[in-house]
Design a protein around this motif. Structure first.
Motif, short mmCIF file in Angstrom:
data_model
loop_
_atom_site.label_atom_id
_atom_site.label_comp_id
_atom_site.label_asym_id
_atom_site.label_seq_id
_atom_site.Cartn_x
_atom_site.Cartn_y
_atom_site.Cartn_z
N ASP A 1 0.83 -1.21 0.00
CA ASP A 1 0.00 0.00 0.00
C ASP A 1 0.86 1.27 0.00
OD1 ASP A 1 -2.37 1.47 -0.05
OD2 ASP A 1 -2.45 1.62 2.15
N ILE A 2 1.79 1.34 -0.96
CA ILE A 2 2.67 2.52 -1.04
C ILE A 2 1.88 3.74 -1.51
CG2 ILE A 2 4.80 1.21 -1.41
CD1 ILE A 2 4.50 1.79 -4.43
N LYS A 3 2.33 4.93 -1.10
CA LYS A 3 1.66 6.19 -1.42
C LYS A 3 2.39 6.98 -2.52
CE LYS A 3 -1.38 5.34 1.70
NZ LYS A 3 -2.71 4.85 1.28
N GLY A 4 3.33 6.35 -3.16
CA GLY A 4 4.08 6.99 -4.24
C GLY A 4 5.27 6.13 -4.60
N LEU A 5 5.82 6.35 -5.78
CA LEU A 5 6.91 5.51 -6.27
C LEU A 5 8.08 6.37 -6.74
CD1 LEU A 5 7.95 2.66 -7.16
CD2 LEU A 5 6.82 3.09 -9.36
N ILE A 6 9.30 5.97 -6.33
CA ILE A 6 10.54 6.60 -6.80
C ILE A 6 11.22 5.63 -7.75
CG2 ILE A 6 12.78 7.55 -6.13
CD1 ILE A 6 11.49 7.86 -3.25
N ILE A 7 11.45 6.05 -8.99
CA ILE A 7 12.18 5.23 -9.96
C ILE A 7 13.56 5.85 -10.15
CG2 ILE A 7 12.26 4.34 -12.31
CD1 ILE A 7 9.22 4.49 -12.42
N ASP A 8 14.58 5.11 -9.78
CA ASP A 8 15.95 5.64 -9.78
C ASP A 8 16.69 5.21 -11.05
OD1 ASP A 8 18.51 6.47 -9.25
OD2 ASP A 8 18.59 5.67 -7.21
N LEU A 9 16.98 6.19 -11.92
CA LEU A 9 17.74 5.95 -13.15
C LEU A 9 19.12 6.59 -13.09
CD1 LEU A 9 15.00 6.66 -15.88
CD2 LEU A 9 15.64 4.45 -14.89
N VAL A 10 19.55 6.98 -11.90
CA VAL A 10 20.88 7.60 -11.74
C VAL A 10 21.95 6.59 -12.18
CG1 VAL A 10 22.57 8.39 -10.03
CG2 VAL A 10 20.21 9.22 -9.94
N ASP A 11 22.88 7.05 -13.03
CA ASP A 11 23.98 6.23 -13.55
C ASP A 11 23.52 5.06 -14.41
OD1 ASP A 11 25.78 7.90 -12.27
OD2 ASP A 11 25.91 6.65 -10.49
N ASN A 12 22.28 5.10 -14.89
CA ASN A 12 21.79 4.06 -15.80
C ASN A 12 22.18 4.45 -17.22
OD1 ASN A 12 20.18 2.58 -17.66
ND2 ASN A 12 18.67 2.15 -16.09
N GLY A 13 23.14 3.75 -17.79
CA GLY A 13 23.67 4.10 -19.11
C GLY A 13 22.85 3.62 -20.28
N GLY A 14 21.69 3.00 -20.01
CA GLY A 14 20.81 2.58 -21.10
C GLY A 14 20.81 1.09 -21.31
N GLY A 15 20.71 0.68 -22.57
CA GLY A 15 20.62 -0.74 -22.90
C GLY A 15 19.61 -0.96 -24.00
N SER A 16 18.68 -1.88 -23.76
CA SER A 16 17.71 -2.27 -24.78
C SER A 16 16.57 -1.26 -24.90
CB SER A 16 17.13 -3.65 -24.43
OG SER A 16 15.99 -3.92 -25.20
N ILE A 17 16.39 -0.70 -26.10
CA ILE A 17 15.30 0.25 -26.33
C ILE A 17 13.96 -0.48 -26.27
CG2 ILE A 17 15.05 0.15 -28.85
CD1 ILE A 17 15.47 3.42 -26.93
N GLU A 18 13.93 -1.76 -26.64
CA GLU A 18 12.69 -2.54 -26.56
C GLU A 18 12.21 -2.66 -25.12
OE1 GLU A 18 15.34 -3.51 -28.28
OE2 GLU A 18 14.62 -3.43 -30.36
N GLU A 19 13.15 -2.87 -24.19
CA GLU A 19 12.78 -2.95 -22.77
C GLU A 19 12.27 -1.61 -22.26
OE1 GLU A 19 12.73 -5.70 -20.70
OE2 GLU A 19 13.11 -6.82 -22.53
N ALA A 20 12.88 -0.51 -22.75
CA ALA A 20 12.43 0.83 -22.35
C ALA A 20 11.02 1.11 -22.86
CB ALA A 20 13.40 1.89 -22.88
N ILE A 21 10.70 0.65 -24.07
CA ILE A 21 9.35 0.81 -24.63
C ILE A 21 8.34 0.05 -23.77
CG2 ILE A 21 7.87 0.16 -26.59
CD1 ILE A 21 10.33 0.72 -28.41
N LYS A 22 8.66 -1.19 -23.43
CA LYS A 22 7.76 -2.00 -22.60
C LYS A 22 7.52 -1.34 -21.24
CE LYS A 22 9.39 -6.49 -24.35
NZ LYS A 22 10.14 -7.71 -23.95
N LEU A 23 8.61 -0.85 -20.62
CA LEU A 23 8.48 -0.28 -19.28
C LEU A 23 7.69 1.02 -19.31
CD1 LEU A 23 9.32 -0.92 -16.38
CD2 LEU A 23 11.29 0.57 -16.70
#
Length: 677
Positions: free
Chosen positions: A384-406
């Motif tokens: 029952d979280i009241k908000g979400l933090i998505i941490d992309l710090v230092d994430n150099g990328g990767g698969s564009i297909e996975e980014a589309i899905k997410l």
């Protein structure tokens, strides 16, 4: 005797000729593929020639103490504006010529260093040294070689001592013994490195291939079969590994600092944390760590073709011993999605770390980053979280297909990007899913190392008002690459080739500019973080006239209010103001021109202490805790009880998060969003 010498000479030229022919064949294939498939091919002309020549010479002589001025000028006259003509004529003799001059310079330096090894260093002479490359003359006069090398060794000896001992009185009391011991090791290592290169049959052809590719853009690159396998493995969460981590200690020795209990190194029962790696072998070649390049050692260890590695180790200054390790397929915890619960004022918030947009390229597990992230979000929602933090710090990328899905999991429906190919044809990418995995407020953390697929994902959530972006401007890479063989039947040579650009639904691009966060938050080293725009061959920013219709998720006024409140808090926060001051010191240290440094122990120790003081300041800042209650979700606690071998990695992730100062402000923003509902 003359017959034997002539025979050896003929064999040598035969090998060179074979290498030149093969190099030109590969270069020709690289160019053919780039001209037909690259998003923005360029002609092979003088501009390419200057780019490749300058990059190659700079790579061979990065410290400017190898080539003579006369040698450089001769090579420059012959090749700097002519490499394109040689390449077009399929004549790669230039590489043999440049390598010959390079190795002659190494042999010349070797003789000088051997002479210096037998001399006492005179520190009574008043010498200075330029530590900033822009201040150093690019090439030497012949009568300067010994003087330049002598100054270099004298400085390195003092710098080595100053890095280990901080007491000036102690250094002066033992000066002769300390300098003698340090000089011996430094010269031995340098001679060993030179001998390794002189004995190597490498023609630097791969360097030419990559500089040629980089002329078209920073991300187009040549791959051998090994480097291709290593790259693909880096984009996967599971790959062949020894199951250990290493670091350099204060003596520049390679030390094992962590061993994966599920890995083959641990299973040998012979390796312990703290062991020093002396040499690395794949049964065909052996590299001594003290004199081989870090790149050559890393390539040997990481190569998927080297499934058996022999490490020569030393423990507590004792006898050397060998350990043979067979690589195994291991889950890379450092690059796999994970989550935690953060509790503040009796409210729970979710934290989701996405280290990279990995994919199951090799069919090992069937799951990529998007599915793993979805599983973690579902676990968090059970709390029952009241908000979400998505941490992309230092994430150099990767698969564009996975980014589309997410991205599709966090927006309801609609277009998410426009992708343009080398024929300038546009393809609209739509949300692949109907509905949303998570519907409440989101904060996305970004920084200067957030790149490519991460920028793609973050920009979609920003454009849709689906998440507030907090941090600093991203890298600025808005291109897509694919890996292709040089021709249909070639299983040894490949190109990572830039074939597409991606644009936001607004028609704008992140290319070169990066994504500007909704709220800027200072981070240590951010002011010196490299950007896409720093590369001379990076694409310029552009935009499309087309703008796709899409529906904003959240009221813009809510975003503006939350961002305004956040900026006020950050402006008055002593921690973030201190980071700004530290970043200014880092920028000055790296970029501000300095006068030549006297080669005295007082000056070198003073310089070292200035760096140490700044380093301590950074370490103290980074160690500050955020005083938040952070723990595993109920489901992750249960899974850890079933897999106790993952507890160490989980605890490490938890400890890192406790010093993450971005988290507190992220929660403040989420609370603001909740109050505006």
């Amino acid at each position: 005797m003359k017959t034997i010498s002539l025979l050896l000479l003929l064999i040598t030229f035969s090998v060179f000729a074979q290498n030149e022919t093969k190099t030109c064949e590969i270069l020709s294939k690289i160019n053919t593929l780039i001209q037909s498939e690259h998003i923005l091919p360029k002609p092979i002309d003088d501009s390419l020639s200057v780019f490749v020549f300058d990059k190659l010479i700079d790579e061979l002589d990065p410290t400017h103490n190898l080539f003579l001025k006369s040698e450089y000028e001769t090579l420059s006259r012959k090749y700097r504006f002519q490499l394109d003509d040689y390449i077009n004529a399929k004549n790669c003799s230039f590489l043999t010529d440049i390598n010959s001059v390079f190795k002659a310079g190494l042999a010349r330096n070797k003789i000088c260093l051997e002479a210096i090894a037998n001399e006492s260093l005179d520190y009574d002479t008043k010498d200075t040294i330029h530590l900033y490359r822009k201040s150093v003359p690019f090439y030497l006069m012949e009568n300067q070689i010994e003087k330049v090398l002598l100054k270099k060794i004298k400085y390195e000896v003092l710098d080595d001592i100053a890095s280990k001992i901080t007491s000036l009185d102690s250094i002066k009391a033992n000066f002769k013994a300390l300098t003698s011991a340090s000089k011996k090791i430094i010269i031995e290592n340098e001679l060993c490195r030179i001998n390794t290169i002189l004995q190597s049959s490498s023609s630097n052809s791969e360097s030419v291939f990559n500089h040629f590719c980089n002329y078209f853009d920073p991300h187009t690159a040549y791959f051998s079969n090994d480097s291709k396998s290593n790259f693909v493995s880096s984009l996967s969460k599971e790959h062949l590994s020894l199951g250990l981590n290493v670091s350099l200690n204060e003596n520049n020795e390679v030390i094992i600092y962590a061993i994966n209990p599920n890995g083959p190194a641990f299973q040998t029962g012979k390796i312990k944390k703290g062991d020093q790696i002396i040499s690395v072998s794949n049964k065909k070649e052996t590299y001594d760590v003290s004199c081989a390049t870090i790149e050559s050692i890393a390539t040997m260890i990481l190569s998927n073709s080297n499934k058996t590695i022999i490490l020569t180790l030393r423990r507590n200054s004792g006898q050397n011993f060998d350990v043979t390790i067979e690589k195994q397929l291991i889950k890379d915890e450092s690059s796999t999605v994970y989550s935690f619960i953060i509790e503040e004022k009796n409210e729970k918030f979710g934290y989701l770390k996405i280290p990279s947009f990995y994919a199951d390229f090799e069919g090992n597990s069937g799951r990529g980053c998007a599915e793993d992230a979805a599983m973690e979000v579902l676990k968090l929602q059970k709390e029952d979280i009241k908000g979400l933090i998505i941490d992309l710090v230092d994430n150099g990328g990767g698969s564009i297909e996975e980014a589309i899905k997410l991205a599709g999991m966090f927006i309801d429906s609609g277009p998410i990007s426009i992708i343009v190919d080398n024929k300038q044809l546009s393809t609209i990418v739509n949300d692949p899913y109907t509905g949303m995995l998570y519907k409440d407020a989101i904060v996305v953390l970004i920084n200067g190392n957030t790149a490519s697929a991460s920028e793609f994902f973050a920009s979609i959530l920003q454009d849709y008002n689906r998440a507030l972006l907090l941090g600093s401007s991203t890298l600025g890479k808005a291109t897509i690459q694919t890996i292709m063989p040089l021709d249909q039947n070639d299983n040894e040579n490949f190109l990572k080739l830039t074939i597409n650009k991606f644009y936001r639904v607004t028609g704008k691009s992140n290319q070169a500019l990066g994504i500007t966060p909704d709220v800027l938050l200072p981070k240590i080293y951010e002011t010196v973080s490299p950007k896409e725009s720093n590369s001379p061959s990076s694409f310029k920013n552009d935009s499309l006239t087309a703008q796709l219709p899409f529906k904003l998720y959240m009221n813009t006024s809510w975003f503006e209010k939350a961002a305004k409140n956040s900026k006020k808090r950050i402006a008055s926060n002593p921690y973030f103001n201190e980071i700004k001051e530290v970043n200014k010191k880092i920028t000055d240290l790296i970029n501000k021109p300095k006068p030549p440094l006297p080669i005295t122990i007082e000056a070198v120790l003073g310089d070292q202490m200035e760096i140490n003081r700044l380093s301590l300041e950074i370490t103290t800042l980074e160690a500050q805790t955020n005083n938040l209650k952070i723990y595993n979700s109920y489901l992750n606690k249960f899974l850890l009880s079933l897999n106790p071998q993952e507890k160490e990695s989980n605890q490490f992730q938890l400890e890192i998060l406790k010093t993450n100062q971005f988290i507190k402000e992220s929660i403040n923003i989420l609370e603001d969003f909740n109050s505006l509902k």
